[in-house]
Design a protein around this motif. Structure first.
Motif, PDB file in Angstrom:
ATOM      1  N   ALA A  23       0.827  -1.204   0.000  1.00 27.97           N
ATOM      2  CA  ALA A  23       0.000   0.000   0.000  1.00 27.97           C
ATOM      3  C   ALA A  23       0.864   1.258   0.000  1.00 27.97           C
ATOM      4  CB  ALA A  23      -0.923  -0.012   1.215  1.00 27.97           C
ATOM      5  N   GLY A  24       2.109   1.135  -0.502  1.00 26.12           N
ATOM      6  CA  GLY A  24       3.025   2.267  -0.480  1.00 26.12           C
ATOM      7  C   GLY A  24       2.678   3.378  -1.451  1.00 26.12           C
ATOM      8  N   GLY A  25       1.949   3.028  -2.526  1.00 22.98           N
ATOM      9  CA  GLY A  25       1.573   4.037  -3.508  1.00 22.98           C
ATOM     10  C   GLY A  25       2.420   4.052  -4.758  1.00 22.98           C
ATOM     11  N   PHE A  26       3.337   3.087  -4.880  1.00 19.58           N
ATOM     12  CA  PHE A  26       4.263   3.042  -6.010  1.00 19.58           C
ATOM     13  C   PHE A  26       3.786   2.085  -7.095  1.00 19.58           C
ATOM     14  CE2 PHE A  26       7.063   3.452  -2.158  1.00 19.58           C
ATOM     15  CZ  PHE A  26       7.323   4.803  -2.301  1.00 19.58           C
ATOM     16  N   ALA A  27       4.329   2.276  -8.289  1.00 21.49           N
ATOM     17  CA  ALA A  27       4.230   1.244  -9.315  1.00 21.49           C
ATOM     18  C   ALA A  27       5.006   0.017  -8.840  1.00 21.49           C
ATOM     19  CB  ALA A  27       4.801   1.748 -10.636  1.00 21.49           C
ATOM     20  N   PHE A  35       4.744   8.662  -6.149  1.00 21.78           N
ATOM     21  CA  PHE A  35       3.541   8.188  -5.483  1.00 21.78           C
ATOM     22  C   PHE A  35       2.352   8.349  -6.422  1.00 21.78           C
ATOM     23  CE2 PHE A  35       6.100   9.293  -1.691  1.00 21.78           C
ATOM     24  CZ  PHE A  35       5.973   8.103  -0.986  1.00 21.78           C
ATOM     25  N   HIS A  36       1.535   7.312  -6.485  1.00 25.37           N
ATOM     26  CA  HIS A  36       0.301   7.374  -7.257  1.00 25.37           C
ATOM     27  C   HIS A  36      -0.917   7.537  -6.360  1.00 25.37           C
ATOM     28  CE1 HIS A  36       1.853   6.345 -11.310  1.00 25.37           C
ATOM     29  NE2 HIS A  36       2.840   5.787 -10.595  1.00 25.37           N
ATOM     30  N   PHE A  37      -0.743   7.352  -5.061  1.00 21.44           N
ATOM     31  CA  PHE A  37      -1.820   7.588  -4.101  1.00 21.44           C
ATOM     32  C   PHE A  37      -1.204   7.716  -2.716  1.00 21.44           C
ATOM     33  CE2 PHE A  37      -1.623   2.993  -4.986  1.00 21.44           C
ATOM     34  CZ  PHE A  37      -1.365   2.471  -3.721  1.00 21.44           C
ATOM     35  N   THR A  38      -1.994   8.194  -1.776  1.00 14.61           N
ATOM     36  CA  THR A  38      -1.509   8.373  -0.414  1.00 14.61           C
ATOM     37  C   THR A  38      -1.180   7.019   0.201  1.00 14.61           C
ATOM     38  OG1 THR A  38      -2.868  10.346  -0.135  1.00 14.61           O
ATOM     39  CG2 THR A  38      -2.083   9.261   1.878  1.00 14.61           C
TER      40      THR A  38
END
Length: 376
Positions: free
Chosen positions: A135-139, A152-155
């Motif tokens: 759930a880190g937000g990375f690809a 980051f793609h999301f919080t």
């Protein structure tokens, strides 16, 4: 269902061998290795087919573990958490000696470069639990980005998106924050603990005596990589005999307190995505809630007929690995292949062994997945 009746009918095991051979022939699978676990004990280990152009695959053939490495590494981190040496909910800002985007040059030179995150303070929201639940937000990896830069793609913590990048950060926490050597700790705390004599996080010369090359979707053969760097996201080489020992130990919770073992398979974060890959694709699958699909710590969990099941896959262009475990009865099937086409037969093999599991094959492999076709 082999494991359901194994104690009373040992003659079922040869039928599994015949079925595995039939399925391999149907899908042109070159090599396959299986291990079955019942009540936490290894009850069968088998190998079929070829490890390269002419040599047979054996129980001691070294194969690429791929992302099964992540669960073994998660098991190591849970041991450290159990000992009070690692807080799974601490910010990595408190666990690392320097800000993540400003690592020392030797770490950047080793491929751990997070300078792309400079100026984005969301990295401070990362915790070991968030990274273990993808759930880190990375690809998945930065080289999949159009400009090959990490972002980051999301919080962090807000949703599931499978990412090897998060395990690189966890490796830094272990090495920079705790001053531990990842390769040595994996050897001591995981491989040695479970008697995994032909498993390592980097290449060993003795692996060459019985080594599997890989086969791609078109049947072409590729030589086994000789990985020289420890990577928590997926550098493990191993054998089916060693994986049988590993997963039987994990399902028993050996080396962990009961509370820590429960953390491994707890539903930490609901998974809503339509598919696991591509990791950042939009879409919501309403069936996920029906089976309570969720992220554990280095595994994915779900419920079928109320019973908890969890799994972990490992894949590249010539590797197909899958482990499925049922908490009730501590039953598992471990499947390794040096041929990516083996993923086409895993639903049927799992059904033969575990019965109707409710395994979300389409979420894992995509809409073309064989969802227990031909199951009795």
């Amino acid at each position: 269902m082999l494991l359901l009746v194994l104690a009373g009918c040992a003659s079922v095991a040869p039928d599994l061998d015949a079925q595995a051979a039939r399925l391999m022939t149907r899908e042109n699978v070159e090599g396959l290795a299986l291990a079955l676990i019942d009540n936490g004990a290894v009850v069968k280990v088998s190998a079929y087919g070829r490890r390269n152009g002419s040599q047979p695959l054996t129980q001691d053939t070294v194969m690429y573990g791929a992302s099964l490495t992540k669960t073994a590494f998660a098991y190591l981190l849970l041991q450290l958490a159990d000992e009070g040496r690692l807080d799974l909910d601490a910010s990595i800002a408190a666990l690392l000696p320097r800000p993540l985007p400003r690592l020392l040059p030797q770490y950047r030179d080793a491929g751990f470069d997070f300078s792309d995150l400079e100026g984005d303070e969301r990295w401070r929201k990362l915790t070991p639990r968030i990274l273990l639940t993808h759930a880190g937000g990375f690809a998945n990896f930065r080289w999949l980005e159009p400009d090959q830069k990490l972002r980051f793609h999301f919080t962090p913590g807000s949703r599931y998106a499978y990412s090897g990048e998060g395990f690189y950060i966890l490796q830094l926490v272990l090495e920079q924050g705790l001053g531990l050597d990842t390769g040595k700790e994996m050897q001591r705390r995981v491989f040695d603990r479970f008697g995994m004599t032909r498993t390592g996080m980097t290449w060993r010369a003795d692996f060459a005596t019985d080594l599997a090359d890989g086969f791609g979707i078109d049947g072409s053969m590729q030589a086994h990589d000789q990985r020289s760097r420890v990577r928590a996201a997926g550098s493990m080489d191993t054998t089916i005999a060693d994986q049988a020992r590993l997963w039987s130990g994990i399902v028993r919770g050996e080396g962990l307190s009961a509370a820590a073992r429960a953390q491994l398979v707890r539903a930490h974060l609901p998974i809503t995505s339509s598919r696991q890959f591509p990791t950042l694709a939009p879409g919501v699958n309403p069936d996920n809630a029906r089976i309570a699909l969720a992220a554990g710590l280095g595994v994915v969990t779900f419920r079928h007929a109320g019973a908890l099941t969890w799994f972990k896959g490992g894949h590249n262009d010539t590797t197909a690995n899958m482990v499925i475990c049922q908490e009730a009865g501590r039953r598992c099937i471990v499947m390794l292949s040096n041929d990516v086409r083996a993923e086409r037969i895993y639903p049927e093999l799992a059904h033969l062994v575990l019965g109707a599991t409710g395994m979300p094959w389409e979420w894992e492999y995509g809409p073309a997945a064989n969802t227990e076709k031909g199951a009795p």
